[in-house]
Motif scaffolding. Structure first.
Motif, PDB file in Angstrom:
ATOM      1  N   MET A   1      57.885   0.126   7.406  1.00  0.00           N
ATOM      2  CA  MET A   1      58.486   1.437   7.169  1.00  0.00           C
ATOM      3  C   MET A   1      57.410   2.374   6.628  1.00  0.00           C
ATOM      4  O   MET A   1      56.592   1.978   5.785  1.00  0.00           O
ATOM      5  N   ILE A   2      57.419   3.623   7.107  1.00  0.00           N
ATOM      6  CA  ILE A   2      56.454   4.643   6.679  1.00  0.00           C
ATOM      7  C   ILE A   2      57.225   5.817   6.114  1.00  0.00           C
ATOM      8  O   ILE A   2      58.096   6.376   6.782  1.00  0.00           O
ATOM      9  N   GLY A   3      56.922   6.191   4.884  1.00  0.00           N
ATOM     10  CA  GLY A   3      57.683   7.219   4.188  1.00  0.00           C
ATOM     11  C   GLY A   3      57.419   8.620   4.696  1.00  0.00           C
ATOM     12  O   GLY A   3      56.424   8.895   5.382  1.00  0.00           O
ATOM     13  N   ASN A   4      58.312   9.524   4.323  1.00  0.00           N
ATOM     14  CA  ASN A   4      58.178  10.943   4.679  1.00  0.00           C
ATOM     15  C   ASN A   4      57.551  11.742   3.545  1.00  0.00           C
ATOM     16  O   ASN A   4      57.644  12.969   3.520  1.00  0.00           O
ATOM     17  N   ASP A   5      56.905  11.055   2.607  1.00  0.00           N
ATOM     18  CA  ASP A   5      56.425  11.682   1.370  1.00  0.00           C
ATOM     19  C   ASP A   5      54.910  11.635   1.234  1.00  0.00           C
ATOM     20  O   ASP A   5      54.386  11.432   0.141  1.00  0.00           O
ATOM     21  N   MET A   6      54.179  11.831   2.333  1.00  0.00           N
ATOM     22  CA  MET A   6      52.720  11.745   2.268  1.00  0.00           C
ATOM     23  C   MET A   6      52.160  12.639   1.171  1.00  0.00           C
ATOM     24  O   MET A   6      52.557  13.795   1.020  1.00  0.00           O
ATOM     25  N   ALA A   7      51.255  12.091   0.375  1.00  0.00           N
ATOM     26  CA  ALA A   7      50.620  12.839  -0.707  1.00  0.00           C
ATOM     27  C   ALA A   7      49.143  12.495  -0.755  1.00  0.00           C
ATOM     28  O   ALA A   7      48.732  11.378  -0.403  1.00  0.00           O
ATOM     29  N   LEU A   8      48.338  13.454  -1.184  1.00  0.00           N
ATOM     30  CA  LEU A   8      46.917  13.218  -1.398  1.00  0.00           C
ATOM     31  C   LEU A   8      46.688  12.768  -2.833  1.00  0.00           C
ATOM     32  O   LEU A   8      47.494  13.054  -3.728  1.00  0.00           O
ATOM     33  N   ASP A   9      45.602  12.059  -3.049  1.00  0.00           N
ATOM     34  CA  ASP A   9      45.285  11.644  -4.414  1.00  0.00           C
ATOM     35  C   ASP A   9      44.898  12.871  -5.238  1.00  0.00           C
ATOM     36  O   ASP A   9      44.599  13.936  -4.688  1.00  0.00           O
ATOM     37  N   PRO A  10      44.887  12.761  -6.573  1.00  0.00           N
ATOM     38  CA  PRO A  10      44.616  13.941  -7.401  1.00  0.00           C
ATOM     39  C   PRO A  10      43.160  14.365  -7.463  1.00  0.00           C
ATOM     40  O   PRO A  10      42.837  15.345  -8.137  1.00  0.00           O
ATOM     41  N   GLY A  11      42.267  13.661  -6.763  1.00  0.00           N
ATOM     42  CA  GLY A  11      40.881  14.115  -6.721  1.00  0.00           C
ATOM     43  C   GLY A  11      39.949  13.328  -7.616  1.00  0.00           C
ATOM     44  O   GLY A  11      39.177  13.916  -8.378  1.00  0.00           O
ATOM     45  N   ILE A  12      40.004  11.985  -7.523  1.00  0.00           N
ATOM     46  CA  ILE A  12      39.245  11.161  -8.457  1.00  0.00           C
ATOM     47  C   ILE A  12      38.358  10.117  -7.787  1.00  0.00           C
ATOM     48  O   ILE A  12      37.652   9.380  -8.464  1.00  0.00           O
ATOM     49  N   GLY A  13      38.348  10.019  -6.460  1.00  0.00           N
ATOM     50  CA  GLY A  13      37.716   8.891  -5.790  1.00  0.00           C
ATOM     51  C   GLY A  13      36.209   9.001  -5.649  1.00  0.00           C
ATOM     52  O   GLY A  13      35.671  10.060  -5.317  1.00  0.00           O
ATOM     53  N   THR A  14      35.542   7.876  -5.893  1.00  0.00           N
ATOM     54  CA  THR A  14      34.123   7.728  -5.583  1.00  0.00           C
ATOM     55  C   THR A  14      33.957   6.428  -4.820  1.00  0.00           C
ATOM     56  O   THR A  14      34.416   5.382  -5.260  1.00  0.00           O
ATOM     57  N   CYS A  15      33.315   6.484  -3.668  1.00  0.00           N
ATOM     58  CA  CYS A  15      33.179   5.322  -2.799  1.00  0.00           C
ATOM     59  C   CYS A  15      31.768   4.759  -2.894  1.00  0.00           C
ATOM     60  O   CYS A  15      30.796   5.503  -2.826  1.00  0.00           O
ATOM     61  N   GLY A  16      31.692   3.446  -3.056  1.00  0.00           N
ATOM     62  CA  GLY A  16      30.401   2.776  -3.090  1.00  0.00           C
ATOM     63  C   GLY A  16      30.131   2.018  -1.803  1.00  0.00           C
ATOM     64  O   GLY A  16      31.012   1.370  -1.247  1.00  0.00           O
ATOM     65  N   LYS A  17      28.889   2.114  -1.323  1.00  0.00           N
ATOM     66  CA  LYS A  17      28.471   1.367  -0.140  1.00  0.00           C
ATOM     67  C   LYS A  17      26.954   1.236  -0.170  1.00  0.00           C
ATOM     68  O   LYS A  17      26.244   2.235  -0.299  1.00  0.00           O
ATOM     69  N   ASN A  18      26.466   0.015  -0.076  1.00  0.00           N
ATOM     70  CA  ASN A  18      25.022  -0.245  -0.064  1.00  0.00           C
ATOM     71  C   ASN A  18      24.296   0.444  -1.221  1.00  0.00           C
ATOM     72  O   ASN A  18      23.197   0.977  -1.060  1.00  0.00           O
TER      73      ASN A  18
END
Length: 483
Positions: free
Chosen positions: A442-459
């Motif tokens: 089931m996929i909700g009808n309430d899509m939301a973006l995160d509040p702006g906190i992500g940092t992604c690490g790679k290599n």
């Protein structure tokens, strides 16, 4: 009437070539870059100016404060799968000449055909002003003190408050060997609030963060920070009543917004072009095939205004764009930088990113989002007889080759007979990204973006990113717990 803002190119020319202490002019930079990249397949001179300020509060005192300014370049020559890269923390003709001599060696005798530069540039996605020009340090320190006092007055169980403010302004200019140039001016802010509460000898914590590519005023004006502080306190108080998490295979409902970090880690990295070209991704060789349940559509969109992961152009000069990765469950796209795209016979997608001038670019996500479905969240909860409702996530890790992931839930509840029950602590979600995609029911009808906190690490590189998703029901996911 507001004075017109200078173009990014004009603004960065002032920072790199027209400073009072500048020892490198634009013509010399272009000439040395052209000499270094002769015979190469691709490459660029990446110029960067970055200023930042961070301050943190703990127990009513400012515990740390840092301010930093960097100026430097990275020069890259690409010949087939080989890359020559040199960088320096200064802009001078001698430093660039040494770098040009070093990177030119990778293309010596190669005789490649130079790749065409990007042909277009996005309209600006965010304001060009530095957030460090808003107010003064003392005002930001006073704000953190106000947050501390407000939370302690809000509830007598509060025993510790931690807060931090981070401000950054990055200006980049990218010079290509054919003389073309692009530039970007990138503001970035973040406000974090954590609180510890105590009751009956038990201590629990909660946290909230927010940010984006805009000024700090948007996060704090007219007491806007109070909603975040209230959320951190709410999480901590919920955790005071939490019980040991159950363990076993069960249906899991994920909340909207920040839980999209599971999507980012367990699926997004596997759709980056370098892993797929080298066939080390669990999704390698599956283009055009069904890899997810019907209704699952995932995009990586670097063009959303003001979001933390948004970039007008990537760090190779390619305009960012909205890339559809999975459409109705079918794998339709991957994330490419210029080198991996050329080697794979694909088109760059605006995802060549780097942490700073000291690093070469590679394929990275921007804002990775699963689009909304048609189910109401209440309907999704009612559909589960016994399971877990995971509202917020802490840390996690994933193995790109196998797709296996482990994520810890920072806020979760039991679902019993279609109702949200008691909060639980210590729940971890264990699974396999490709398998989990097929278990979405089931996929909700309430899509939301995160509040702006992500940092992604790679290599070893970290870059700011965004995530988002609607509520999701996943059938038969393994939950690790202590109950």
């Amino acid at each position: 009437m507001t004075a017109p803002q200078p173009s990014p190119l004009a603004a960065t020319d002032r920072l790199f070539f027209e400073r009072p202490d500048a020892t490198l002019d634009r013509e010399t930079a272009a000439r040395l870059a052209g000499q270094a990249l002769g015979g190469a397949d691709d490459g660029e001179l990446f110029l960067e100016y970055r200023e930042s300020e961070t301050l943190s509060l703990d127990d009513g005192r400012i515990r740390a404060a840092n301010a930093d300014t960097t100026l430097g370049f990275g020069l890259r020559a690409v010949a087939g799968e080989a890359t020559g890269y040199a960088h320096a923390g200064e802009l001078s003709e001698p430093a660039l000449a040494r770098a040009a001599e070093a990177v030119a060696a990778v293309a010596r005798g190669h005789g490649g055909t130079l790749a065409l530069p990007p042909r277009a540039t996005n309209a600006r996605l965010y304001a060009p002003e530095s957030p460090l020009t808003e107010g003064i340090f003392a005002e930001r320190a006073a704000l953190l003190m106000e947050i501390d006092a407000w939370l302690r007055a809000r509830d007598p169980r509060v025993v510790q408050v931690m807060g931090s403010i981070g401000l950054e302004f990055q200006a980049v200019q990218i010079l290509r060997p054919d003389g073309s140039r692009v530039a970007d001016l990138r503001p970035l802010v973040r406000l974090n609030i954590s609180v510890v509460v105590e009751q009956g000898g038990r201590r629990e914590s909660g946290s909230y963060g927010s940010g984006g590519r805009h000024g700090l005023t948007r996060l704090v004006a007219d007491g806007a920070w109070k909603a975040g502080a209230e959320e951190a306190l709410r999480q901590a108080l919920v955790n005071l009543d939490s019980r040991p998490a159950p363990a076993g295979e069960m249906d899991v409902v994920l909340g909207p917004g920040w839980p999209g970090i599971l999507l980012h880690e367990a699926i997004g990295h596997g759709l980056e072009g370098d892993f797929n070209r080298k066939k080390t991704s669990a999704f390698a060789g599956l283009m055009g095939q069904r890899i997810a349940a019907p209704g699952v559509t995932v995009v990586d969109d670097g063009t959303i205004p003001d979001r933390r992961g948004s970039i007008t152009v990537d760090d190779e000069g390619t305009p960012s764009q909205r890339n559809v990765l999975i459409e109705d469950g079918i794998l339709t796209g991957l994330l490419w930088d210029r080198q991996n795209a050329r080697l794979a016979g694909a088109q760059p997608s605006g995802n060549g990113r780097r942490q700073s001038h000291a690093y070469a670019p590679m394929p990275r996500m921007t804002n990775t989002i699963m689009l909304a479905g048609s189910h109401a969240p209440e309907e999704m909860i009612r559909s589960v007889k016994s399971g877990l409702y995971a509202v917020n996530f802490g840390g996690g890790q994933v193995d790109i080759t196998s797709g296996k992931f482990v994520f810890s839930a920072a806020e979760a509840y039991r679902i019993e007979n279609g109702r949200v029950g008691a909060p639980v602590k210590g729940a971890t979600l264990i699974g396999n990204g490709p398998d989990a995609l097929t278990r979405i029911t089931m996929i909700g009808n309430d899509m939301a973006l995160d509040p702006g906190i992500g940092t992604c690490g790679k290599n070893g590189q970290g870059v700011p990113v965004g995530v988002g998703q609607p509520s999701l029901t996943i059938h038969g996911l393994t939950v690790g717990g202590t109950g």
